[in-house]
Motif scaffolding. Sequence first.
Motif, mmCIF file in Angstrom:
data_model
loop_
_atom_site.group_PDB
_atom_site.id
_atom_site.type_symbol
_atom_site.label_atom_id
_atom_site.label_comp_id
_atom_site.label_asym_id
_atom_site.label_seq_id
_atom_site.Cartn_x
_atom_site.Cartn_y
_atom_site.Cartn_z
ATOM 1 N N GLY A 93 -14.633 -64.231 43.692
ATOM 2 C CA GLY A 93 -13.809 -62.777 43.782
ATOM 3 C C GLY A 93 -12.871 -62.471 44.810
ATOM 4 N N TRP A 94 -12.256 -63.760 45.271
ATOM 5 C CA TRP A 94 -11.193 -63.504 46.157
ATOM 6 C C TRP A 94 -10.029 -64.426 45.927
ATOM 7 N N LEU A 95 -9.028 -64.075 46.358
ATOM 8 C CA LEU A 95 -7.681 -64.974 46.249
ATOM 9 C C LEU A 95 -7.271 -65.259 47.718
ATOM 10 N N ALA A 96 -7.164 -66.783 47.646
ATOM 11 C CA ALA A 96 -6.626 -67.392 48.891
ATOM 12 C C ALA A 96 -5.064 -67.131 48.805
ATOM 13 N N VAL A 97 -4.225 -66.706 49.962
ATOM 14 C CA VAL A 97 -2.748 -66.777 50.212
ATOM 15 C C VAL A 97 -2.404 -67.442 51.337
ATOM 16 N N LEU A 98 -1.654 -68.402 51.092
ATOM 17 C CA LEU A 98 -1.236 -69.235 52.072
ATOM 18 C C LEU A 98 0.428 -69.426 52.268
ATOM 19 N N PRO A 99 0.978 -69.116 53.396
ATOM 20 C CA PRO A 99 2.474 -69.280 53.478
ATOM 21 C C PRO A 99 2.924 -70.553 53.115
ATOM 22 N N HIS A 100 2.486 -71.651 53.315
ATOM 23 C CA HIS A 100 2.439 -73.078 52.903
ATOM 24 C C HIS A 100 1.141 -73.923 53.288
ATOM 25 N N GLY A 101 1.298 -74.922 52.666
ATOM 26 C CA GLY A 101 -0.044 -75.850 52.886
ATOM 27 C C GLY A 101 -0.672 -76.464 51.342
ATOM 28 N N GLU A 102 0.192 -76.935 50.872
ATOM 29 C CA GLU A 102 -0.219 -77.532 49.240
ATOM 30 C C GLU A 102 -1.146 -78.455 49.315
ATOM 31 N N ARG A 103 -1.559 -79.332 50.365
ATOM 32 C CA ARG A 103 -2.635 -80.068 50.402
ATOM 33 C C ARG A 103 -3.877 -79.197 50.216
ATOM 34 N N ILE A 104 -3.825 -78.288 51.478
ATOM 35 C CA ILE A 104 -5.329 -77.581 51.351
ATOM 36 C C ILE A 104 -5.251 -76.566 50.039
ATOM 37 N N ALA A 105 -4.087 -76.052 49.735
ATOM 38 C CA ALA A 105 -3.912 -75.364 48.377
ATOM 39 C C ALA A 105 -4.801 -76.335 47.225
ATOM 40 N N VAL A 147 -6.397 -72.987 59.883
ATOM 41 C CA VAL A 147 -6.484 -74.555 59.773
ATOM 42 C C VAL A 147 -5.665 -75.392 60.726
ATOM 43 N N SER A 148 -6.010 -75.858 61.822
ATOM 44 C CA SER A 148 -5.389 -76.682 62.657
ATOM 45 C C SER A 148 -3.905 -75.721 62.961
ATOM 46 N N PRO A 149 -4.112 -74.654 63.455
ATOM 47 C CA PRO A 149 -3.165 -73.911 63.657
ATOM 48 C C PRO A 149 -2.204 -74.063 64.791
ATOM 49 N N VAL A 150 -0.790 -74.055 64.482
ATOM 50 C CA VAL A 150 0.178 -74.171 65.671
ATOM 51 C C VAL A 150 0.236 -72.677 66.128
ATOM 52 N N LEU A 151 -0.557 -72.329 67.429
ATOM 53 C CA LEU A 151 -0.438 -71.238 68.144
ATOM 54 C C LEU A 151 -0.585 -71.545 69.362
ATOM 55 N N GLY A 152 -0.138 -70.635 70.207
ATOM 56 C CA GLY A 152 -0.259 -70.922 71.935
ATOM 57 C C GLY A 152 0.980 -71.615 72.064
ATOM 58 N N MET A 153 0.991 -72.921 72.487
ATOM 59 C CA MET A 153 2.132 -73.729 72.757
ATOM 60 C C MET A 153 2.254 -74.982 71.742
ATOM 61 N N TRP A 154 3.390 -75.221 71.703
ATOM 62 C CA TRP A 154 3.603 -76.613 70.864
ATOM 63 C C TRP A 154 4.896 -76.990 70.917
ATOM 64 N N LEU A 182 -9.709 -83.186 61.606
ATOM 65 C CA LEU A 182 -10.255 -82.231 60.456
ATOM 66 C C LEU A 182 -9.603 -82.817 59.120
ATOM 67 N N THR A 183 -10.713 -83.066 58.320
ATOM 68 C CA THR A 183 -10.169 -83.371 56.819
ATOM 69 C C THR A 183 -9.980 -82.198 55.989
ATOM 70 N N ASP A 184 -9.483 -82.215 55.058
ATOM 71 C CA ASP A 184 -9.044 -81.399 54.066
ATOM 72 C C ASP A 184 -10.456 -80.788 53.314
ATOM 73 N N GLY A 185 -11.462 -81.770 52.915
ATOM 74 C CA GLY A 185 -12.559 -81.699 52.557
ATOM 75 C C GLY A 185 -13.496 -80.784 53.419
ATOM 76 N N GLU A 186 -13.408 -81.133 54.861
ATOM 77 C CA GLU A 186 -14.338 -80.345 55.666
ATOM 78 C C GLU A 186 -13.759 -78.798 55.829
ATOM 79 N N ALA A 187 -12.560 -78.798 55.977
ATOM 80 C CA ALA A 187 -11.814 -77.673 55.871
ATOM 81 C C ALA A 187 -12.191 -76.608 54.794
ATOM 82 N N VAL A 188 -12.081 -77.141 53.466
ATOM 83 C CA VAL A 188 -12.439 -76.317 52.462
ATOM 84 C C VAL A 188 -13.958 -75.854 52.258
#
Length: 158
Positions: free
Chosen positions: A5-17, A72-79, A141-147
């Motif tokens: 009963g929810w929708l996942a919205v991603l700005p990008h990320g076809e593998r996770i999608a 998920v494995s986010p680019v935040l802080g410094m990169w 982190l694998t896609d399976g673990e993330a999902v």
Amino acid sequence: MDAPGWLAVLPHGERIAFSLRTAGVPVAVTEDVESAVKAADRPVVLIGHFTGAPVAVRYAQTHSGLAALVLVSPVLGMWDGASDELAELMDEVNFGPALGELPTLWLHGSDDEIVPISDTRAGTDRIRGSAFEEHVVDGLLTDGEAVTRVLEFVRRVV
């Protein structure tokens, strides 16, 4: 399998999608997060993966109405690999407000060399709200673990 009963919205990320869709989750991958959230007929979980994370966090900082936020494995802080545009967005996130009571999950692998966890932690510490959870796996982190972790988290908070 019934769709959750929810929708996942991603700005990008076809593998996770793809992995979420395989698990039966309705998914929208779009750069126009605002339109997807407004058009949703169910609670929205915004998922920021890799360089999509700053977009997701900034949206959460400036809009209400999300059911949850997942990073998920986010680019935040410094990169070091950030373009000027991405670096500017990361600065907006870093100096923006904390996420308050929005249920938020941060997923990361301890051995991620592309997005070092210490650099990301500098960013997550700035945005951490009262409903912030983190899960760091040993290795990558694998896609399976993330999902799996996303589904467990959303079942609890949505």
